[in-house]
Scaffold this motif. Structure first.
Motif, mmCIF file in Angstrom:
data_model
loop_
_atom_site.group_PDB
_atom_site.id
_atom_site.type_symbol
_atom_site.label_atom_id
_atom_site.label_comp_id
_atom_site.label_asym_id
_atom_site.label_seq_id
_atom_site.Cartn_x
_atom_site.Cartn_y
_atom_site.Cartn_z
ATOM 1 N N LYS A 65 0.843 -1.203 0.000
ATOM 2 C CA LYS A 65 0.000 0.000 0.000
ATOM 3 C C LYS A 65 0.872 1.246 0.000
ATOM 4 O O LYS A 65 1.837 1.344 0.760
ATOM 5 C CB LYS A 65 -0.905 -0.034 1.222
ATOM 6 N N GLY A 66 0.556 2.175 -0.886
ATOM 7 C CA GLY A 66 1.326 3.409 -0.998
ATOM 8 C C GLY A 66 2.504 3.313 -1.945
ATOM 9 O O GLY A 66 3.107 4.329 -2.297
ATOM 10 N N ARG A 67 2.858 2.104 -2.365
ATOM 11 C CA ARG A 67 3.984 1.925 -3.290
ATOM 12 C C ARG A 67 3.535 1.363 -4.633
ATOM 13 O O ARG A 67 4.118 1.700 -5.664
ATOM 14 C CB ARG A 67 5.020 0.964 -2.684
ATOM 15 N N PHE A 68 2.540 0.505 -4.619
ATOM 16 C CA PHE A 68 2.041 -0.127 -5.840
ATOM 17 C C PHE A 68 0.692 0.473 -6.212
ATOM 18 O O PHE A 68 -0.081 0.886 -5.343
ATOM 19 C CB PHE A 68 1.864 -1.625 -5.637
ATOM 20 N N ALA A 69 0.408 0.458 -7.512
ATOM 21 C CA ALA A 69 -0.892 0.936 -7.983
ATOM 22 C C ALA A 69 -1.376 0.049 -9.117
ATOM 23 O O ALA A 69 -0.633 -0.200 -10.074
ATOM 24 C CB ALA A 69 -0.794 2.382 -8.448
ATOM 25 N N ILE A 70 -2.603 -0.385 -9.006
ATOM 26 C CA ILE A 70 -3.213 -1.212 -10.046
ATOM 27 C C ILE A 70 -4.160 -0.343 -10.867
ATOM 28 O O ILE A 70 -4.781 0.594 -10.347
ATOM 29 C CB ILE A 70 -3.966 -2.407 -9.435
ATOM 30 N N SER A 71 -4.252 -0.657 -12.140
ATOM 31 C CA SER A 71 -5.216 0.016 -13.000
ATOM 32 C C SER A 71 -5.608 -0.960 -14.100
ATOM 33 O O SER A 71 -4.957 -1.985 -14.291
ATOM 34 C CB SER A 71 -4.637 1.298 -13.591
ATOM 35 N N ARG A 72 -6.660 -0.636 -14.797
ATOM 36 C CA ARG A 72 -7.084 -1.498 -15.898
ATOM 37 C C ARG A 72 -7.625 -0.645 -17.028
ATOM 38 O O ARG A 72 -8.173 0.447 -16.811
ATOM 39 C CB ARG A 72 -8.144 -2.500 -15.424
ATOM 40 N N ASP A 73 -7.469 -1.174 -18.226
ATOM 41 C CA ASP A 73 -8.003 -0.549 -19.433
ATOM 42 C C ASP A 73 -8.871 -1.596 -20.105
ATOM 43 O O ASP A 73 -8.370 -2.492 -20.784
ATOM 44 C CB ASP A 73 -6.860 -0.097 -20.345
ATOM 45 N N ASN A 74 -10.168 -1.487 -19.900
ATOM 46 C CA ASN A 74 -11.071 -2.515 -20.426
ATOM 47 C C ASN A 74 -11.144 -2.490 -21.952
ATOM 48 O O ASN A 74 -11.462 -3.506 -22.568
ATOM 49 C CB ASN A 74 -12.460 -2.351 -19.821
ATOM 50 N N ALA A 75 -10.830 -1.379 -22.549
ATOM 51 C CA ALA A 75 -10.820 -1.314 -24.009
ATOM 52 C C ALA A 75 -9.646 -2.097 -24.586
ATOM 53 O O ALA A 75 -9.706 -2.559 -25.734
ATOM 54 C CB ALA A 75 -10.751 0.134 -24.468
ATOM 55 N N ASN A 77 -8.271 -4.718 -22.802
ATOM 56 C CA ASN A 77 -8.224 -6.031 -22.123
ATOM 57 C C ASN A 77 -6.933 -6.198 -21.329
ATOM 58 O O ASN A 77 -6.320 -7.281 -21.330
ATOM 59 C CB ASN A 77 -8.351 -7.188 -23.128
ATOM 60 N N THR A 78 -6.527 -5.159 -20.636
ATOM 61 C CA THR A 78 -5.241 -5.187 -19.954
ATOM 62 C C THR A 78 -5.363 -4.604 -18.556
ATOM 63 O O THR A 78 -6.073 -3.614 -18.336
ATOM 64 C CB THR A 78 -4.188 -4.399 -20.748
ATOM 65 N N VAL A 79 -4.655 -5.239 -17.629
ATOM 66 C CA VAL A 79 -4.525 -4.709 -16.277
ATOM 67 C C VAL A 79 -3.044 -4.445 -16.026
ATOM 68 O O VAL A 79 -2.175 -5.162 -16.533
ATOM 69 C CB VAL A 79 -5.117 -5.679 -15.235
#
Length: 124
Positions: A65-75, A77-79
Motif C-alpha cells: 500500500k502506498g507503493r504499488f498501484a493497479i489500473s485497468r483498461d477494459n478497451a 483487455n489489460t490490467v
C-alpha cells in the motif's frame, strides 16, 4: 477459456520502479475481477492487489500500500501494476489472475484463470 499473459518483469535496484502488464483474451474482460499475486522462492503465493470490474474498487495488501498501484483498461483487455519504491523483499514471480464472478478478492480460490507469471528481482 481465458488466457492471461504477463509482461514487464525484470531486474531493478532497490528504490526503483517497474510496470507490469497483463493482457487477457476474450470479449468479456470488463466483467472480470482482476488480481495480482506473487510468490517468492520457498513461500506461499500471496495476494498483492485486486481491482473490480470497473476499476472503482481496489484492495491492496498492506505490504504494498502506498507503493504499488493497479489500473485497468477494459478497451485494451489489460490490467497494469505500477510498482514504485521497490524493495528486495518484493522479489518474486508475479501472477495476474481473473475472477469470472467479478470478485476482487484477496483469496486465491476466487480466481479462475492465472497467467504464467513474470519474474521481478529487486537488488539491494
Amino acid at each position: 477459456q481465458v488466457q492471461l499473459v504477463e509482461s514487464g518483469g525484470g531486474l531493478v535496484q532497490a528504490g526503483g520502479s517497474l510496470r507490469l502488464s497483463c493482457a487477457a483474451s476474450g470479449r468479456t474482460f470488463s466483467s472480470y475481477g482482476m488480481g495480482w499475486f506473487r510468490q517468492a522462492p520457498g513461500k506461499e503465493r500471496e495476494f498483492v492487489v485486486a481491482i473490480s470490474r470497473s476499476g472503482g474498487n481496489i484492495n491492496y495488501a498492506d505490504s504494498v500500500k502506498g507503493r504499488f498501484a493497479i489500473s485497468r483498461d477494459n478497451a485494451k483487455n489489460t490490467v497494469y501494476l505500477q510498482m514504485n519504491s521497490l524493495k528486495p523483499e518484493d522479489t518474486a514471480v508475479y501472477y495476474c489472475a481473473a475472477s469470472l464472478s467479478g470478485a476482487f478478492s484477496t483469496v486465491r480460490s476466487w480466481y479462475n484463470y492465472w497467467g504464467q507469471g513474470t519474474q521481478v528481482t529487486v537488488s539491494s
